[in-house]
Design a protein around this motif. Sequence first.
Motif, PDB file in Angstrom:
ATOM      1  N   HIS A  89       0.835  -1.213   0.000  1.00 62.24           N
ATOM      2  CA  HIS A  89       0.000   0.000   0.000  1.00 62.24           C
ATOM      3  C   HIS A  89       0.863   1.253   0.000  1.00 62.24           C
ATOM      4  CE1 HIS A  89       0.334   0.893   4.424  1.00 62.24           C
ATOM      5  NE2 HIS A  89       0.484  -0.420   4.509  1.00 62.24           N
ATOM      6  N   ASP A 122       6.251   1.386   6.844  1.00 61.95           N
ATOM      7  CA  ASP A 122       4.845   1.000   6.638  1.00 61.95           C
ATOM      8  C   ASP A 122       4.176   1.955   5.652  1.00 61.95           C
ATOM      9  OD1 ASP A 122       2.271   0.074   6.800  1.00 61.95           O
ATOM     10  OD2 ASP A 122       1.871   0.932   8.759  1.00 61.95           O
ATOM     11  N   ASP A 123       4.168   1.708   4.376  1.00 61.52           N
ATOM     12  CA  ASP A 123       4.702   0.521   3.752  1.00 61.52           C
ATOM     13  C   ASP A 123       5.450   0.940   2.490  1.00 61.52           C
ATOM     14  OD1 ASP A 123       4.933  -2.285   3.115  1.00 61.52           O
ATOM     15  OD2 ASP A 123       3.108  -2.171   1.927  1.00 61.52           O
ATOM     16  N   GLU A 156      -5.266   1.164   2.545  1.00 62.34           N
ATOM     17  CA  GLU A 156      -5.001   0.140   3.568  1.00 62.34           C
ATOM     18  C   GLU A 156      -5.174   0.717   4.965  1.00 62.34           C
ATOM     19  OE1 GLU A 156      -2.944  -2.601   6.294  1.00 62.34           O
ATOM     20  OE2 GLU A 156      -2.497  -0.488   5.986  1.00 62.34           O
ATOM     21  N   GLU A 157      -4.717   1.944   5.149  1.00 63.98           N
ATOM     22  CA  GLU A 157      -4.752   2.529   6.496  1.00 63.98           C
ATOM     23  C   GLU A 157      -6.153   2.987   6.895  1.00 63.98           C
ATOM     24  OE1 GLU A 157      -2.347   1.923   8.194  1.00 63.98           O
ATOM     25  OE2 GLU A 157      -0.432   2.172   7.145  1.00 63.98           O
ATOM     26  N   ASP A 183       4.859  -6.143   4.413  1.00 68.48           N
ATOM     27  CA  ASP A 183       4.214  -5.092   5.217  1.00 68.48           C
ATOM     28  C   ASP A 183       4.165  -5.529   6.677  1.00 68.48           C
ATOM     29  OD1 ASP A 183       2.912  -2.713   5.766  1.00 68.48           O
ATOM     30  OD2 ASP A 183       0.928  -3.460   5.224  1.00 68.48           O
TER      31      ASP A 183
HETATM   32 ZN   LIG Z   1       1.045  -1.262   6.334  1.00 66.32          ZN
END
Ligand SMILES: [Zn+2]
Length: 468
Positions: A89, A122-123, A156-157, A183
């Motif tokens: 991501h 991340d990431d 993703e977050e 990740d």
């Molecule tokens: Zn991540």
Amino acid sequence: MSDHQQAVQYLKSHREQQLSDLNDFLCIPSISALSEHRQDVRLAAEWLVARLIQAGFQNAHLDETPGNPVVVASGPHAPYRPTVLIYGHYDVQPVDPMAQWTHPPFEPTVIDEVLYARGSSDDKGQVYMQLAAAESWLKTTGDTPVNLKFLLEGEEEIGSIHLNEYIQNHQDELAADFAVISDTPMFAAGVPAICYGLRGLAALEITVRGPFQDLHSGVFGGAVMNPAHALATLIASLHTPDGTVAVSGFYDGVQELTLKERQAFASLPFDSEAFRQSTGSPTLFGEPGYSPLEQVWTRPTIEVNGMWSGFIGEGRKTIVPSTAHAKITCRLVPHQDPEHVLTEVCTHLKTHCPPGVTLEIERGEGDPGTVTPLNHPSVTAAEDAIEEIYGTKAAYIRMGGSIPVVVTFQEILKMPTLLLGFALPDENFHAPNEHFHLENFFKGAQTIALLWDYLGSRDPLEFASTTR
Ligand SMILES: [Zn+2]
């Protein structure tokens, strides 16, 4: 020089370029949670597309979703070799509290071979590592040893809101023998790890109802069932005193650890007392017969996440509360069926509900645990690649949490996932001063480049036939 030495050599001789590229990527504040950064999120996606094209993925492009776009690309394809889907991501977490950053989060800074920036581990850093590994092959041989596909998302977050639907609608394009995600962290500094199992989750919420309103405890107390007491009885019934789950059928399908797994976990540099201290709990407590790592990685649990009832304000209020509530989640392990678990827990709660109250259950969602067979070619090849680059054996680990996309890959695309991360557990993901050790950034890319080489010689048929 063999092909893979050329690819690794290419990575070693292009460190300056890699760092300056990653720097550009990290400068983009692609915070998906904040709408004022919507354009930045898109900018990061566009940056990736351009960089993938530069690496040799001519067809790299953005695919729109109702939210942030997905970046997809695929490299040279040959039918006789395995296909790998690389997921990552490009969005990042917000940076609050800003005052605690020793360097501005979007002005990457290297100090003592550690790169500080939001997204460094991340990431974005790990996504770039994957990209660099693929590029090392394309630039030195014009090809890759396996068929590579990229799927990089920008949500993703914020819970991968549109990813499931996207995957559902693009199954043919995304089809592969297995997925790789970088990740996750290594086990510890100097202990590179292959994570092969994750726990799943099932949730429910319960309400116990007694009187139609809170009652005067002097007038009614003793003559009606108190819903808070009933809830406490119910919750106590979920476990035996030693911590084993007492719900019948709860452990159905759970596989005992193999001797090899137990030995692998026992050999990890894990300090139970330090682990206890990190919790602040006076002692560790859990299902008997399992080490703490085994408990959190490989055993299912029922946890009360919250419970509330009656009067909790200042002073005293002598009532019999009308209702009591609890939020409950179960951590599930591979081969446990979430629906079956929820049904068994609901049945248990109904049959153990004390008289004098009614019970309402709001049954939530469930995601299964996932496991990648230890004899899967991706796992054995990753082990070899790690050993060659790090000069040490890979640790086999599992994680107690869940990664929803791994479930999606398993359920929709019918493929296992190799979790091959090179961050360290204490690199402040989601927190101020997120960082990434450059040693692992460089070695991670080399390990991945080698992994593709080791997998290229494997027959795609092997990938379907492994079992745990
Ligand atoms: Zn991540």
